[in-house]
Enzyme design. Structure first.
Site, PDB file in Angstrom:
ATOM      1  N   LYS A  53       0.841  -1.210   0.000  1.00 47.98           N
ATOM      2  CA  LYS A  53       0.000   0.000   0.000  1.00 47.98           C
ATOM      3  C   LYS A  53       0.872   1.254   0.000  1.00 47.98           C
ATOM      4  CE  LYS A  53      -3.586  -2.579   2.306  1.00 47.98           C
ATOM      5  NZ  LYS A  53      -4.084  -3.097   3.582  1.00 47.98           N
ATOM      6  N   GLN A  97      -5.052  -2.558   9.747  1.00 48.48           N
ATOM      7  CA  GLN A  97      -4.590  -3.768   9.053  1.00 48.48           C
ATOM      8  C   GLN A  97      -5.062  -4.994   9.830  1.00 48.48           C
ATOM      9  OE1 GLN A  97      -2.906  -3.649   6.023  1.00 48.48           O
ATOM     10  NE2 GLN A  97      -3.264  -5.852   5.991  1.00 48.48           N
ATOM     11  N   ASP A 119     -11.817   1.406   4.042  1.00 49.11           N
ATOM     12  CA  ASP A 119     -11.845  -0.062   3.904  1.00 49.11           C
ATOM     13  C   ASP A 119     -13.284  -0.570   3.916  1.00 49.11           C
ATOM     14  OD1 ASP A 119      -9.575  -1.488   3.368  1.00 49.11           O
ATOM     15  OD2 ASP A 119      -8.980  -1.777   5.464  1.00 49.11           O
TER      16      ASP A 119
END
Ligand code: NAD
Length: 288
Positions: A53, A97, A119
């Protein structure tokens, strides 16, 4: 022979477009899009995904704040950080994450302000997708699947789609997004009996099981389109490819109409889709 549904060129086009958008934001508004990534612990796979990322972000002019916590961090410590990032107007997107260590409940995701939930994993975003919203942030892999089907002009409207996998991260949101586009949906999982009956009768199979060689010749029919989301270590250590999908590619490829490769299919689109969400968040947050 099937058509190969490759994601790399689409990813490269997204990168070019986002780079241009980034340059425009800088020259017109003096703004640098910023993504905060919270990492708890130092799992090697998580660190690798975060690095991917960061690399993509760097290539398109996006700033990344990598907020690292030790594995012993408490829920409150992480929540305090999320609160600060929510209140920081220079941060446009926040992701945690996954997976988190087991002592941190998944509900911590709901501390993220939904306008920064790039997300798409807060209950608010999942609820909006459930209600058929077309503006909610979709989880990156789901957005990647929609981008792929749009690119290859694959209509899901009225098609029989079988999704394998029902995780909150991949299976469920992919299934819902396809349902919202008019698919007649079947969701299969580990407890599904006679998986082959559900896959063989589908027009489109989307596999997000995380099980190598799950989809063999016995699971497919001619004219099918298969989207393989699975990423697995190749059980054949001697093979050239380190990673494989859920589909037994070599044997299934000659039988179906179209198929995503692994690697090189949905994977490249997932990272790019996260940053598409980030740019949408920037637009939402800076709209006049
Ligand atoms: P998960 O383990 O949370 O969920 C897997 C799902 O598949 C479960 O619902 C399980 O019931 C089902 N399943 C597993 N084995 C099965 C079987 N033999 N038959 C039927 N159903 C079965 O995993 P996840 O986070 O949803 O990820 C799924 C896969 O997608 C993994 O391989 C992961 O690495 C991959 N993934 C890929 C991308 C990408 O960018 N391509 C992104 C995220 C996840």
């Amino acid at each position: 022979m099937a058509i190969l549904l490759e994601g790399k060129t689409i990813r490269d086009d997204i990168r070019t477009r986002l780079t241009q958008e980034s340059e425009l934001l800088l020259t017109k508004k003096g703004l640098v899009p910023c993504l905060a990534i919270i990492q708890v612990g130092n799992r090697i796979d998580s660190t690798t995904f975060i690095q991917q990322k960061k690399t993509f972000a760097l290539s398109i002019g996006v700033k990344v704040l990598h907020c690292e916590f030790p594995i012993t961090a408490t829920e409150e410590e992480i929540a305090t950080k999320i609160g600060a990032l929510n209140n920081d107007s220079s941060v446009h997107g926040i992701i945690i994450q996954l997976p988190l260590p087991t002592h941190i409940p998944k509900t911590i995701l709901n501390r993220i302000d939904p306008i920064k939930d790039v997300d798409g994993l807060t209950t608010t975003m999942a609820g909006l997708v459930w209600q058929g919203s077309t503006t909610a942030f979709l989880p990156a892999t789901t957005r990647g699947v929609l981008t792929l089907v749009d690119h290859y002009k694959i209509s899901v409207d009225g098609k029989k789609v079988t999704v394998i996998g029902k995780s909150d991260l991949v299976g469920k949101p992919v299934a819902l997004a396809l349902l919202n586009r008019g698919a007649t949906l079947t969701i299969c999982h580990k407890k599904t009996k006679d998986l082959a009956a559900h896959t063989k009768s589908a027009d489109i199979i989307v596999s997000a099981a995380g099980a190598s060689h799950l989809i063999t010749e016995a699971f497919v029919s001619p004219d099918q389109i298969i989207i393989d989301i699975g990423i697995n270590q190749n059980p054949d250590n001697t093979a050239h490819a380190r990673l494989v999908g859920d589909v037994d590619f070599k044997n299934v490829y000659p039988l179906v109409a179209a198929l995503t490769p692994v690697p090189g299919g949905i994977g490249p689109l997932t990272v790019a889709s996260l940053f598409e969400n980030l740019f949408d968040a920037v637009k939402n947050q800076t709209a006049e």
